[in-house]
Design a protein around this motif. Structure first.
Motif, short mmCIF file in Angstrom:
data_model
loop_
_atom_site.label_atom_id
_atom_site.label_comp_id
_atom_site.label_asym_id
_atom_site.label_seq_id
_atom_site.Cartn_x
_atom_site.Cartn_y
_atom_site.Cartn_z
N MET A 165 0.85 -1.20 0.00
CA MET A 165 0.00 0.00 0.00
C MET A 165 0.88 1.25 0.00
O MET A 165 1.85 1.33 0.76
N TYR A 166 0.52 2.19 -0.87
CA TYR A 166 1.11 3.53 -0.82
C TYR A 166 0.01 4.50 -0.45
O TYR A 166 -1.11 4.37 -0.95
N VAL A 167 0.32 5.44 0.40
CA VAL A 167 -0.73 6.37 0.80
C VAL A 167 -0.15 7.77 0.99
O VAL A 167 0.99 7.92 1.46
N TRP A 168 -0.93 8.75 0.58
CA TRP A 168 -0.47 10.15 0.56
C TRP A 168 -1.54 11.03 1.16
O TRP A 168 -2.71 10.86 0.84
N GLY A 169 -1.14 11.93 2.05
CA GLY A 169 -2.10 12.92 2.57
C GLY A 169 -2.70 12.57 3.91
O GLY A 169 -3.67 13.21 4.33
N LEU A 170 -2.16 11.55 4.60
CA LEU A 170 -2.67 11.26 5.93
C LEU A 170 -2.27 12.37 6.89
O LEU A 170 -1.17 12.92 6.77
N PRO A 171 -3.13 12.71 7.85
CA PRO A 171 -2.76 13.76 8.81
C PRO A 171 -1.46 13.41 9.54
O PRO A 171 -1.21 12.23 9.84
N ARG A 172 -0.65 14.42 9.79
CA ARG A 172 0.61 14.23 10.50
C ARG A 172 0.35 13.73 11.92
O ARG A 172 -0.58 14.18 12.59
N LEU A 173 1.16 12.81 12.36
CA LEU A 173 0.97 12.21 13.68
C LEU A 173 1.96 12.76 14.70
O LEU A 173 3.06 13.16 14.34
N SER A 174 1.56 12.70 15.95
CA SER A 174 2.54 12.95 17.01
C SER A 174 3.33 11.66 17.23
O SER A 174 2.97 10.60 16.71
N ASP A 175 4.40 11.74 18.02
CA ASP A 175 5.29 10.60 18.17
C ASP A 175 4.63 9.41 18.87
O ASP A 175 5.12 8.29 18.79
N ASP A 176 3.55 9.67 19.58
CA ASP A 176 2.93 8.57 20.32
C ASP A 176 1.77 7.92 19.56
O ASP A 176 0.96 7.22 20.13
N GLN A 177 1.70 8.18 18.27
CA GLN A 177 0.62 7.60 17.47
C GLN A 177 1.18 6.92 16.23
O GLN A 177 2.25 7.29 15.73
N VAL A 178 0.45 5.96 15.73
CA VAL A 178 0.82 5.29 14.48
C VAL A 178 -0.45 5.03 13.67
O VAL A 178 -1.55 5.01 14.23
N TYR A 179 -0.27 4.83 12.38
CA TYR A 179 -1.36 4.32 11.55
C TYR A 179 -1.17 2.83 11.40
O TYR A 179 -0.10 2.38 10.97
N GLN A 180 -2.18 2.07 11.76
CA GLN A 180 -2.07 0.62 11.69
C GLN A 180 -3.10 0.07 10.70
O GLN A 180 -4.26 0.50 10.69
N ALA A 181 -2.64 -0.85 9.86
CA ALA A 181 -3.54 -1.44 8.85
C ALA A 181 -4.11 -2.76 9.37
O ALA A 181 -3.46 -3.46 10.16
N TRP A 182 -5.32 -3.06 8.92
CA TRP A 182 -6.00 -4.29 9.32
C TRP A 182 -6.60 -4.96 8.10
O TRP A 182 -7.22 -4.29 7.27
N LEU A 183 -6.38 -6.25 8.01
CA LEU A 183 -7.05 -7.03 6.96
C LEU A 183 -8.32 -7.62 7.58
O LEU A 183 -8.27 -8.17 8.69
N VAL A 184 -9.42 -7.49 6.87
CA VAL A 184 -10.70 -7.95 7.40
C VAL A 184 -11.14 -9.18 6.62
O VAL A 184 -11.20 -9.14 5.38
N ASP A 185 -11.41 -10.28 7.32
CA ASP A 185 -11.86 -11.48 6.60
C ASP A 185 -13.39 -11.54 6.56
O ASP A 185 -14.08 -10.65 7.11
#
Lengths: 244, 188
Positions: A165-185
């Motif tokens: 996955m490539y992604v552009w334009g996500l809001p900037r995060l502080s150091d204590d946050q991450v973006y996590q991906a999930w696969l849904v079955d």
């Protein structure tokens, strides 16, 4: 792809590239600050085009329909407000401890940063190579991500357990946050797909997913905002989603 | 739009995220004409444009929490959602581009009070003027891509024009628009 890629950026912001071209541009963008700057300029034009349509007064029925609908559809609860319920003294102590630890770990962090930069560059290269390789498979599929100002591409082959996955334009995060991906079955189970990695300016992110099952076993991909390090199951607000 | 207006939007959106209906309707009154205008521009028929405008505002209500004022103004966020929904509808229904042009330069624009400041409005007007004064073949490919979600190759097929020609027209047209946009930024 050389810097003539800059010429493709105009088509990229208009959404005029075919999926494979788009993927190539995104792979190039992830490692090219010059093209990232040019992209920002073209994004300005795209915003201008959004506003270039003549305003038209809508029928009154829309407003009244919405007013009725609001009672049935709830605004999404705020994770920030949940944080505000943490007692101030406890929060202050926690923040103080974090600051203390951070200061003591400063030197270690500096030496680790170089190692991480090398690892990040290698991971980025691997993601780019995998994406381009996947795109060349006859049965590969490309899902476009365009949601609330976020843009990207998810490329996968249903018969393989790998996706990028490539992604552009996500809001900037502080150091204590991450973006996590999930696969849904199909049963609605969420499987950890990993954390999105960002370039130096945090504008452009990528993720290579190595799943335990073939991608055809999943029906969707979602991204949520999570505490640093990620979570075993989604806890934060949904940021984007793609149907597979 | 000045900084006070932007801050006011941010405050209202925080209230919307908390379930404040009055804040929502206040923002609706401010931006409904822009949202509906864009939906109409993309779809070309009033009934579907009304549905899309309504859907866009439902999204604003349910996803208010994801709006980050540091990333841009609310109007851009809302119009991006509107365009996305409208293009999804076009693809779902395999629509052709509308034959009626609701942004026809020859058509007298309907007067609708606009929340933008004179400076901002002037910049958008400049871009719109630049778009309308592009050579027609360049303007058309930009409009087909942006307002109708068509790729290079779909435009080439639709216009029965070589793919390379479509790419060149789009690139040249966008280069001119970018120049206009950049000049607007410098003069502000």
């Amino acid at each position: 792809m050389d810097h003539q890629a800059e010429e493709q950026l105009a088509a990229y912001v208009l959404g005029a590239l075919d999926p494979e071209e788009r993927l190539q541009v995104e792979a190039h963008l992830s490692g090219c600050p010059r093209c990232q700057a040019a992209l920002a300029a073209y994004e300005g034009v795209a915003q201008g085009l959004l506003h270039a349509a003549d305003p038209k007064r809508p029928p009154r029925s829309i407003r009244s329909n919405l007013a009725k609908q609001l009672g049935k559809t709830r605004a999404r609860p705020s994770w920030r407000r949940s944080l505000q319920r943490v007692p101030a003294a406890g929060l202050g102590l926690a923040v103080g401890l974090i600051i203390l630890l951070t200061a003591n770990l400063g030197l270690l962090v500096q030496s680790q940063r170089l190692i991480e930069q090398g690892q990040k560059a290698l991971a980025q290269q691997q993601a780019g190579q995998t994406a381009v390789a996947l795109a060349s498979y006859p049965s590969s599929q490309v899902a476009l991500i365009e949601e609330d100002g976020v843009r990207g591409t998810f490329v996968y082959d249903p018969s393989l357990p790998v996706a990028v996955m490539y992604v552009w334009g996500l809001p900037r995060l502080s150091d204590d946050q991450v973006y996590q991906a999930w696969l849904v079955d199909a049963q609605g189970e969420r499987l950890n797909g990993g954390l999105i990695t960002f370039g130096a300016d945090q504008g452009f992110g990528w993720l290579m997913i190595e799943a335990p099952k073939m991608m055809e076993d999943y029906i969707a991909l979602g991204v949520t905002l999570e505490p640093a390090g990620g979570s075993p199951a989604p806890t934060g607000p949904r940021i984007l989603g793609v149907d597979l | 739009m000045n900084n006070i207006d932007l801050a006011e939007d941010a405050v209202l959106m925080r209230k919307v995220a908390g379930g404040d209906r009055r804040a929502f309707l206040s923002l609706y009154d401010k931006y409904a004409a822009r949202v509906y205008g864009l939906a109409l521009r993309v779809l070309g028929d009033r009934m579907t444009a009304e549905e899309i405008a309504q859907d866009a505002f439902v999204r604003m209500w349910t996803r208010a929490e994801t709006f980050d004022p540091k990333r841009g103004r609310l109007s851009s966020w809302l119009l991006t959602i509107t365009r996305r929904l409208a293009l999804d509808r076009i693809r779902f229904e395999s629509r052709r581009p509308p034959t009626s042009n609701y942004s026809n330069p020859g058509e007298a624009p309907e007067y609708v009070p606009d929340p933008a400041s004179e400076t901002e409005e002037a910049r958008w007007a400049t871009l719109k003027f630049a778009l309308n004064t592009l050579p027609e073949e360049q303007r058309l490919v930009i409009e087909l891509a942006f307002y109708h979600g068509m790729s290079h190759s779909q435009i080439a097929e639709y216009q029965a024009t070589p793919l390379g020609t479509v790419k060149t027209r789009l690139r040249l047209g966008m280069k001119k628009l970018r120049l206009e946009w950049d000049q607007g930024e410098k003069s502000n």
